[in-house]
Design a protein around this motif. Structure first.
Motif, PDB file in Angstrom:
ATOM      1  N   ARG A 147     -19.183 -17.285  16.825  1.00 55.04           N
ATOM      2  CA  ARG A 147     -18.186 -16.212  16.883  1.00 55.04           C
ATOM      3  C   ARG A 147     -16.767 -16.768  16.807  1.00 55.04           C
ATOM      4  NH1 ARG A 147     -21.485 -13.365  21.655  1.00 55.04           N
ATOM      5  NH2 ARG A 147     -22.846 -12.032  20.376  1.00 55.04           N
ATOM      6  N   SER A 148     -16.515 -17.884  17.487  1.00 55.82           N
ATOM      7  CA  SER A 148     -15.188 -18.510  17.446  1.00 55.82           C
ATOM      8  C   SER A 148     -14.855 -18.991  16.035  1.00 55.82           C
ATOM      9  CB  SER A 148     -15.128 -19.688  18.424  1.00 55.82           C
ATOM     10  OG  SER A 148     -15.296 -19.257  19.749  1.00 55.82           O
ATOM     11  N   ARG A 166     -21.670 -18.295  20.836  1.00 57.83           N
ATOM     12  CA  ARG A 166     -20.240 -18.256  21.150  1.00 57.83           C
ATOM     13  C   ARG A 166     -19.444 -19.085  20.142  1.00 57.83           C
ATOM     14  NH1 ARG A 166     -17.154 -20.910  26.274  1.00 57.83           N
ATOM     15  NH2 ARG A 166     -15.118 -19.998  25.885  1.00 57.83           N
ATOM     16  N   ASP A 215     -23.612 -23.739  23.236  1.00 53.86           N
ATOM     17  CA  ASP A 215     -23.623 -22.273  23.173  1.00 53.86           C
ATOM     18  C   ASP A 215     -23.337 -21.853  21.731  1.00 53.86           C
ATOM     19  OD1 ASP A 215     -23.319 -19.548  23.425  1.00 53.86           O
ATOM     20  OD2 ASP A 215     -22.053 -19.659  25.213  1.00 53.86           O
ATOM     21  N   ASN A 268     -14.163 -23.418  20.823  1.00 53.02           N
ATOM     22  CA  ASN A 268     -13.948 -22.072  21.343  1.00 53.02           C
ATOM     23  C   ASN A 268     -12.480 -21.755  21.601  1.00 53.02           C
ATOM     24  OD1 ASN A 268     -16.699 -21.109  21.420  1.00 53.02           O
ATOM     25  ND2 ASN A 268     -17.022 -22.658  22.989  1.00 53.02           N
TER      26      ASN A 268
END
Length: 199
Positions: free
Chosen positions: A82-83, A79, A76, A54
């Motif tokens: 998306r990172s 998340r 997660d 992340n």
């Protein structure tokens, strides 16, 4: 070809690394929170980097010059997805192979524990993370394995929209499919591929 494995200290990521180190044409970047524990191998064909998935700026820096990102993660997932997408776009990475789970397209028959994703909240993060990758605009392959084991390595592939054919799959079989997708022996471009052991 330069390949980055995110989650290399995990079960699937570690097996993909072993498979790719047997192929001399690939250069690896191994990346995870605990990658520093790995002994560098492969006659200078491998870089080992410890970092947080992340941390987008670090991830993008490490992705510089990478052709394919392979991600096999837990936690997660949305998340993390998306990172990965943000970093990949920043680094101009052209391809992501993302390991998800069987069942994210409601393709698993009831006899294998299937059902509607909305009824099984355990699958929602896998489905949602896969959707982030699929909506990214980057060439992707989603890998949807059955339950991992170390048994018989025979496997079959199913495509999105086809019913899943079994429940279990060997970890080396997953790694084999990923390597074949990387090398275009199996067409995985913009596809979601299920993998299971034939019943």
């Amino acid at each position: 070809m330069k390949i980055m494995i995110i989650g290399v200290t995990g079960t699937v990521g570690g097996e993909v690394r072993r498979a790719l180190l047997d192929i001399t044409s690939h250069y690896l970047v191994d990346y995870s929170r605990h990658a520093s524990r790995l002994k560098k191998q492969g006659d200078n064909r491998e870089d080992v980097v410890t970092g947080d998935v992340n941390d987008v700026s670090l991830l993008a820096k490490v992705m510089n010059g990478v052709d394919v990102v392979v991600a096999s993660l837990s936690g997660d997932l949305v998340r993390m997805a998306r990172s990965i997408v943000e970093a990949a776009k920043s680094a101009d990475v052209k391809r992501i192979i993302f390991v998800s789970s069987m069942g994210i397209h409601n393709e698993v028959p009831a006899k294998f524990g299937g059902g509607n994703v909305s009824i099984n909240p355990q699958l929602e993060p896998y489905r949602d993370a896969a959707q982030v990758i699929m909506d990214s605009g980057i060439d992707y392959t989603i890998i949807r394995p059955g339950w991992f084991d170390w048994g018989d390595t025979n496997y079959r592939i199913t495509h999105e929209g086809e019913p899943f054919g079994g429940h279990d799959v060997a970890v080396p079989a997953i790694a084999d499919l990923i390597v074949r997708v990387i090398d275009d022996e199996v067409d995985g471009h913009k596809q979601s591929l299920g993998i299971n052991r034939p019943e």
